[in-house]
Design an enzyme around this catalytic site. Structure first.
Site, short mmCIF file in Angstrom:
data_model
loop_
_atom_site.label_atom_id
_atom_site.label_comp_id
_atom_site.label_asym_id
_atom_site.label_seq_id
_atom_site.Cartn_x
_atom_site.Cartn_y
_atom_site.Cartn_z
NE ARG A 280 47.63 11.81 38.79
CZ ARG A 280 48.01 11.71 40.05
NH1 ARG A 280 47.74 12.68 40.90
NH2 ARG A 280 48.61 10.63 40.48
CE1 TYR B 175 52.99 13.45 30.07
CE2 TYR B 175 51.85 13.06 32.14
CZ TYR B 175 52.66 12.62 31.10
OH TYR B 175 53.11 11.33 31.10
CG HIS C 60 42.93 5.55 41.11
ND1 HIS C 60 44.13 5.85 41.71
CD2 HIS C 60 43.18 5.51 39.78
CE1 HIS C 60 45.07 5.99 40.78
NE2 HIS C 60 44.53 5.78 39.62
CB SER D 184 49.43 7.18 40.40
OG SER D 184 48.18 7.82 40.49
CB CYS E 17 50.88 1.07 42.85
SG CYS E 17 51.83 2.32 43.73
CG ASP F 227 43.53 5.02 35.93
OD1 ASP F 227 44.44 4.66 36.70
OD2 ASP F 227 43.22 6.21 35.77
NE ARG G 280 51.30 7.82 33.13
CZ ARG G 280 50.66 7.17 34.10
NH1 ARG G 280 49.64 6.39 33.82
NH2 ARG G 280 51.02 7.30 35.34
P1 GTP Z 1 48.58 4.63 36.78
O1 GTP Z 1 48.33 4.57 35.32
O2 GTP Z 1 49.52 5.73 37.17
O3 GTP Z 1 47.33 4.70 37.60
O4 GTP Z 1 49.45 3.32 37.17
P2 GTP Z 1 49.06 1.77 37.35
O5 GTP Z 1 48.53 1.55 38.73
O6 GTP Z 1 48.23 1.33 36.23
O7 GTP Z 1 50.50 1.07 37.32
P3 GTP Z 1 51.17 0.15 36.20
O8 GTP Z 1 50.44 -1.15 36.02
O9 GTP Z 1 51.38 0.97 35.00
O10 GTP Z 1 52.56 -0.19 36.87
C1 GTP Z 1 53.46 0.80 37.28
C2 GTP Z 1 54.82 0.22 37.56
O11 GTP Z 1 54.73 -0.85 38.51
C3 GTP Z 1 55.49 -0.36 36.32
O12 GTP Z 1 56.84 0.03 36.34
C4 GTP Z 1 55.38 -1.85 36.51
O13 GTP Z 1 56.43 -2.53 35.89
C5 GTP Z 1 55.39 -2.01 38.02
N1 GTP Z 1 54.62 -3.21 38.44
C6 GTP Z 1 53.36 -3.50 38.09
N2 GTP Z 1 52.95 -4.70 38.62
C7 GTP Z 1 54.02 -5.14 39.33
C8 GTP Z 1 54.24 -6.31 40.12
O14 GTP Z 1 53.39 -7.19 40.28
N3 GTP Z 1 55.46 -6.43 40.72
C9 GTP Z 1 56.43 -5.48 40.56
N4 GTP Z 1 57.59 -5.67 41.19
N5 GTP Z 1 56.26 -4.36 39.82
C10 GTP Z 1 55.07 -4.19 39.21
C1 SPV Z 2 47.56 8.30 37.53
O1 SPV Z 2 48.44 9.10 37.86
O2 SPV Z 2 46.91 7.63 38.37
C2 SPV Z 2 47.28 8.08 36.10
C3 SPV Z 2 47.92 8.96 35.12
O3 SPV Z 2 46.50 7.20 35.76
S1 SPV Z 2 47.11 10.48 34.96
O4 SPV Z 2 46.14 10.37 33.88
O5 SPV Z 2 48.12 11.48 34.64
O6 SPV Z 2 46.41 10.79 36.19
MN MN Z 3 45.71 6.08 37.59
#
Ligand code: GTP
Ligand code: SPV
Ligand code: MN
Length: 593
Positions: free
Chosen positions: A69, A197, A226, A248, A250, A277, A376
């Site tokens: 983004r 993207y 979110h 994002s 996290c 999400d 992704r």
């Molecule tokens: P968006 O799709 O961008 O909104 O991201 P999201 O909030 O869904 O994050 P996602 O679950 O994909 O995790 C992102 C990163 O954080 C990855 O590299 C995970 O491995 C890491 N992660 C997720 N949960 C944990 C956790 O409990 N501990 C740690 N140390 N890392 C974590």
């Molecule tokens: C985020 O960045 O929080 C996502 C990926 O979930 S995107 O669809 O690119 O916003």
């Molecule tokens: Mn997101």
């Protein structure tokens, strides 16, 4: 396919402006989508992967200048500047149309314009909303067909005079200098150009379901957030649903699909994913908050996803999935990324399209990553082994708790509970997190990200806070509000808390609090667990002392934090509600006690 006059006029208007050669309506049929896949393969836009190992799966690479983004080029347009806060870019509505229309002029010459009718939420549910995305990108069409419900059924619901959110996308020339992601909440319009993207172009996701929907929610008395939505089933079959707002990259997808640790599985605990999400949240007839996931797919972060960290996510990508910017293993015609938990392929192509192997280093001697950190997968929710049976429920699921959380190396404890709704709104408003690769820009810098919505609020942030406070008055049976931090580090920078599935141990405490079954310690920031109340049964290397450390609230750090919060509120301008300043004053007084 439709008699909707506004829709037909909209399509004609942009066909003319973009000078598209022709128009194709997406009917949602498998035949049409299959033909488009074949065409995209023939164009070289996507590559078909091994049909035995990854049936129905494709890999795509985006332009290296277009991998996340672009918050710097994302705009909220309105008539009055005051209706948008400085954390978002603002453009005056008519100026914006003028600027953008000039870039759209002729951008689809020689191309087809696809009309994608889509529904956010189950088709026809009274909580769902319809969008139309015009796009010249087959990649976008194919992704939208996974992420949302698309096609004829949506047009049928729309009928002759139904309303819809207008979205116009063109990848144009992928010119980063002329890239704009512009929103017109006052007109229900989204215009995206020069990107191809993710959140920049899959207009149902961040653009509609958060930026436009947050504005609709404010005006109509509901909330677009979110947030992941997760159900936690106890051995007795009772299910508690929680939402979690984390910025994002996290941990939303990971928490939404977590597998309970063995000690909990053995007892009969189960977890169910409703969404990873976005949550649309309303007050139900029973006076509780109810949440639906308006999406129909996962656009998940690939790196770090493994059979160990998140098997449900990995299993969700085993069929009918599009991978973007990961490593292409040429020997097996499959995909790979860092942290997948399997050896790196020897004969492979990296996300930039170069021949790649693990041993390669850049000019500074640093390892070259094969997959982009924000690479992704786009996978259908239907693939998820732990998908909740309530996923399609038109009214969604009732909420027991709302959880905020960010990536904080220090300061924020593993978990704490807000004292009441208004204090919870304060806790959400002061969220801060280290930035990630999900957006273009520096990574690892702490910034304020209220409710994980900083890049996604479609209007004035002070008004958004006020909307949260106002909602509190309309919810007789409020969920309790918590804050978590899985990312506290030790002096060597290692995460202290094991995270992932073990996060259920914290959710367990949260639910016990909601049920009034466990005591807590009152601190300046809120209620913190007694260390022995976090179940560490079966955790190696974690003792009650570790938990104690994870739960400390450092007054000095928090006093600094309070200064940062005040600065942030001031930056937001004069519409930050008085109540939040009062909350801040109370926090300071508590810290100085
Ligand atoms: P968006 O799709 O961008 O909104 O991201 P999201 O909030 O869904 O994050 P996602 O679950 O994909 O995790 C992102 C990163 O954080 C990855 O590299 C995970 O491995 C890491 N992660 C997720 N949960 C944990 C956790 O409990 N501990 C740690 N140390 N890392 C974590
Ligand atoms: C985020 O960045 O929080 C996502 C990926 O979930 S995107 O669809 O690119 O916003
Ligand atoms: Mn997101």
């Amino acid at each position: 396919m439709t008699n909707n006059k506004n829709l037909l006029a909209f399509v004609e208007e942009y066909k003319a402006l973009c000078k598209a050669d022709n128009v194709v309506w997406i009917d949602g049929s498998e035949e049409q989508l299959e033909a488009l896949r074949a065409q995209a393969v023939a164009n070289g836009d996507i590559v078909k992967l091994n049909e035995e190992l990854l049936p129905g799966c494709y890999i795509a690479r985006s332009n290296p200048n277009d991998v996340a983004r672009v918050e710097g080029r994302t705009f909220i347009c309105s008539k009055n500047k005051d209706d948008v806060t400085p954390i978002n870019n603002w453009m005056e509505t008519s100026e914006a149309y003028k600027l953008l229309n000039a870039i759209y002029d002729g951008c689809m010459k020689g191309r087809t314009m696809y009309v994608v009718p889509y529904s956010m939420g189950p088709v026809g549910s009274k909580f769902s909303k319809v969008g139309i995305e015009l796009t010249d990108s087959i990649y976008v069409v194919l992704n939208m067909a996974i992420m949302t419900r698309v096609g004829k059924a949506v047009l049928d619901v729309l009928g002759e005079d139904g309303e819809f959110i207008k979205g116009i996308h063109s990848y144009a020339e992928l010119d980063a200098e002329k890239r704009y992601i512009a929103h017109f909440p006052e007109d229900n319009v989204i215009m995206s150009i020069n990107s191809n993207y993710g959140g920049n172009v899959l207009l149902g996701k961040k653009c509609f379901a958060l930026r436009i929907a947050s504005w609709l929610g404010k005006n109509e008395g509901w909330m677009a957030e979110h947030m992941l939505i997760l159900g936690i089933e106890k051995p007795n079959g009772e299910i508690n649903y929680v939402t979690g707002a984390f910025p994002s990259a996290c941990g939303k997808t990971n928490l939404a699909m977590l597998i309970p640790p063995k000690q909990y599985l053995d007892k009969g605990y189960k977890t169910w994913c409703v969404g990873d999400d976005i949550a649309w949240i309303r007050v139900g007839e029973d006076g509780r908050l109810w949440a639906i996931n308006p999406e129909n797919g996962f656009f998940g972060v690939a790196p770090g996803t493994s059979m160990k960290s998140n098997p449900n996510a990995l299993l969700s990508t085993k069929k009918n999935t599009i991978f973007t910017n990961v490593v292409h293993d040429l020997d097996t015609n499959t995909v790979w990324w860092e942290g997948m938990g399997t050896p790196a392929p020897k004969n492979a192509i990296d996300w930039k399209g170069n021949k790649w192997d693990e041993s390669m280093v850049d000019a500074d001697g640093k390892k070259i990553k094969g997959a982009h950190p924000n690479s992704r997968f786009t996978a259908p929710t239907a693939n998820c082994p732990c998908l909740s049976s309530e996923f399609e429920a038109p009214n969604g699921v009732p909420l027991t708790a709302i959880i905020f959380g960010g990536r904080r190396a220090k300061t924020a404890p593993l978990v704490y509970q807000a004292k009441d709704w208004n204090n919870g709104v304060f806790v959400g408003s002061i969220m801060a997190s280290e930035t990630t690769a999900a957006a273009v820009g520096a990574v690892g810098v702490v910034r304020r990200d209220p409710m994980a919505m900083r890049p996604f609020i479609g209007y004035n942030c002070g008004d958004y806070f006020n909307h949260w406070l106002e909602m509190g008055k309309k919810i007789p049976n409020k969920p309790l509000i918590f804050n978590v931090n899985w990312f506290r580090t030790d002096d060597e920078g290692h995460f202290i808390w094991p995270g992932f599935g073990d996060n259920l141990r914290v959710l367990d405490w949260i639910i016990s609090r909601c049920e009034g079954k466990v005591d807590a310690r009152e601190t300046a920031i809120g209620y913190v667990p007694y260390a022995e109340d976090i179940n560490i049964d079966g955790l190696e290397d974690i003792t009650v002392d570790t938990i104690e450390e994870l739960l400390t609230v450092d007054k000095e750090m928090w006093l600094k934090e309070a200064d940062g919060i005040e600065e942030f509120y001031k930056e937001l301008g004069d519409r930050v509600p008085e109540e939040l300043y009062n909350q801040l004053a109370t926090l300071k007084a508590n810290l100085n006690k």
